[in-house]
Design an enzyme around this catalytic site. Sequence first.
Site, PDB file in Angstrom:
ATOM      1  N   HIS A  41       3.886 -10.938   2.492  1.00 54.36           N
ATOM      2  CA  HIS A  41       3.221 -11.680   3.185  1.00 54.36           C
ATOM      3  C   HIS A  41       2.086 -12.481   2.328  1.00 54.36           C
ATOM      4  O   HIS A  41       1.320 -13.331   2.416  1.00 54.36           O
ATOM      5  CB  HIS A  41       2.358 -11.051   4.230  1.00 54.36           C
ATOM      6  CG  HIS A  41       1.236 -10.094   4.236  1.00 54.36           C
ATOM      7  ND1 HIS A  41      -0.241 -10.458   4.178  1.00 54.36           N
ATOM      8  CD2 HIS A  41       1.123  -8.950   3.590  1.00 54.36           C
ATOM      9  CE1 HIS A  41      -0.896  -9.381   3.544  1.00 54.36           C
ATOM     10  NE2 HIS A  41       0.171  -8.586   3.370  1.00 54.36           N
ATOM     11  N   THR A  51       0.741  -1.270   0.077  1.00 57.06           N
ATOM     12  CA  THR A  51       0.091   0.041   0.185  1.00 57.06           C
ATOM     13  C   THR A  51       0.976   1.189  -0.095  1.00 57.06           C
ATOM     14  O   THR A  51       0.756   2.251  -0.633  1.00 57.06           O
ATOM     15  CB  THR A  51      -1.181   0.002   0.891  1.00 57.06           C
ATOM     16  OG1 THR A  51      -2.001  -1.253   1.175  1.00 57.06           O
ATOM     17  CG2 THR A  51      -1.675   1.073   1.297  1.00 57.06           C
ATOM     18  N   THR A  98      14.292   3.478   9.247  1.00 55.91           N
ATOM     19  CA  THR A  98      15.165   2.734   9.563  1.00 55.91           C
ATOM     20  C   THR A  98      14.747   1.193   9.111  1.00 55.91           C
ATOM     21  O   THR A  98      13.600   0.924   9.438  1.00 55.91           O
ATOM     22  CB  THR A  98      15.558   2.543  11.060  1.00 55.91           C
ATOM     23  OG1 THR A  98      16.072   3.624  11.389  1.00 55.91           O
ATOM     24  CG2 THR A  98      16.443   1.322  11.525  1.00 55.91           C
ATOM     25  N   CYS A 141      -9.540  -6.047   3.145  1.00 52.46           N
ATOM     26  CA  CYS A 141      -9.419  -4.680   3.550  1.00 52.46           C
ATOM     27  C   CYS A 141     -11.026  -4.241   3.624  1.00 52.46           C
ATOM     28  O   CYS A 141     -11.162  -3.300   4.375  1.00 52.46           O
ATOM     29  CB  CYS A 141      -8.869  -3.739   2.386  1.00 52.46           C
ATOM     30  SG  CYS A 141      -7.161  -4.427   2.132  1.00 52.46           S
TER      31      CYS A 141
END
Length: 362
Positions: free
Chosen positions: A192, A69, A228, A310
């Site tokens: 995933h 996304t 990071t 979603c």
Amino acid sequence: MIYLDYQATTPMAPEVEQAMLPWLGEKFANPHAPYRAGREAAAAISVARDRVSALMGQGGKLAFTGSATEAINWAIKGIVAKSERKHVVTIATEHAAVLDTVDWHGRHHDVTILPVDSSGLVDLEAVRAAVTEDTALVAAMLVNNEIGVIQPIAEIAAIAHEKGALMLCDAVQGYGRMPIPDGPDLIAASAHKIHGPKGVGCLWMREGCEPEPLIHGGGQEEGLRSGTLSPALCVGFGMAAKIASERMEEDHAHVAALWEAATAQLGEWTVNGSTDRRYRGNLNIRRQGLDSARLISELRDIAISLGSACASGSGRPSHVLRALGLSDMQAKSSIRIGFGRYTTEEEITDTLARINEAAANQ
């Protein structure tokens, strides 16, 4: 539980879990630090980047993101931001990550959302007519997350390039499951969906097609994305990509066999979307008069869905099924069964038998 919702997420591969463990424990260093532990983490991320990029099957560069996304938002907003062109073209059956971002862009600029036919495919002549000299970007999904339909990505990219526009491919549901066609300038993918960890995705970019940064700060990803990086998540993504590359043909054959076993038991069910141009691990079906939400609640030990994870809790009919021309009632009489690498044929046949029995008793 019988897990049959592979479009929502996939079970993590055991090899991925093992590869990640050291980076969740003693190898905790910041990969952007200059000392030895930091350099080791950076080297592990570099290997992972090469593996994820290799599975794309293209050259270019790849930046890790927090999700697909994010990658899609970055591509759309970042390309338009650096271009004098402002028009964006996409398709009505795209994922919300594309449609909502295009809707946001459309508050101030022109957008075109193309319809699909009853099989879920876009008309290439409609794409050609929509792309103009002002078009900055054409966005199209490789494999639809709700109905598994495969769009003609190479042809769409060629049309975009004829007018000097760039092409973004949401490859989340196809990456690692099939070769990605040549042509896209930007490709979004997610770990995933290929038996990797949640919380990491990527944006692949053809050289010279890099979008403006979406997230500013330290510029850790070649000055294009700040933040990071998690060595554990990147390593997990890399291992998942390596396994997917090695197993692609085997996984493809396994899914095809499961599709045959499932469709042999359909009976009164109708398949939503094309059965020819389709990823076989996605079986979206409907049955007249079915209350699909009730069906799912009755089969509590089977994980199937109404469609996109979603939007599953919204109560609204699927925008993808509506785009095929289905009524609200037909859309609400549909279920999605998703299967893959770790699904057995017995699980498929048992599930279809139980679904048929429950549907007949409604």
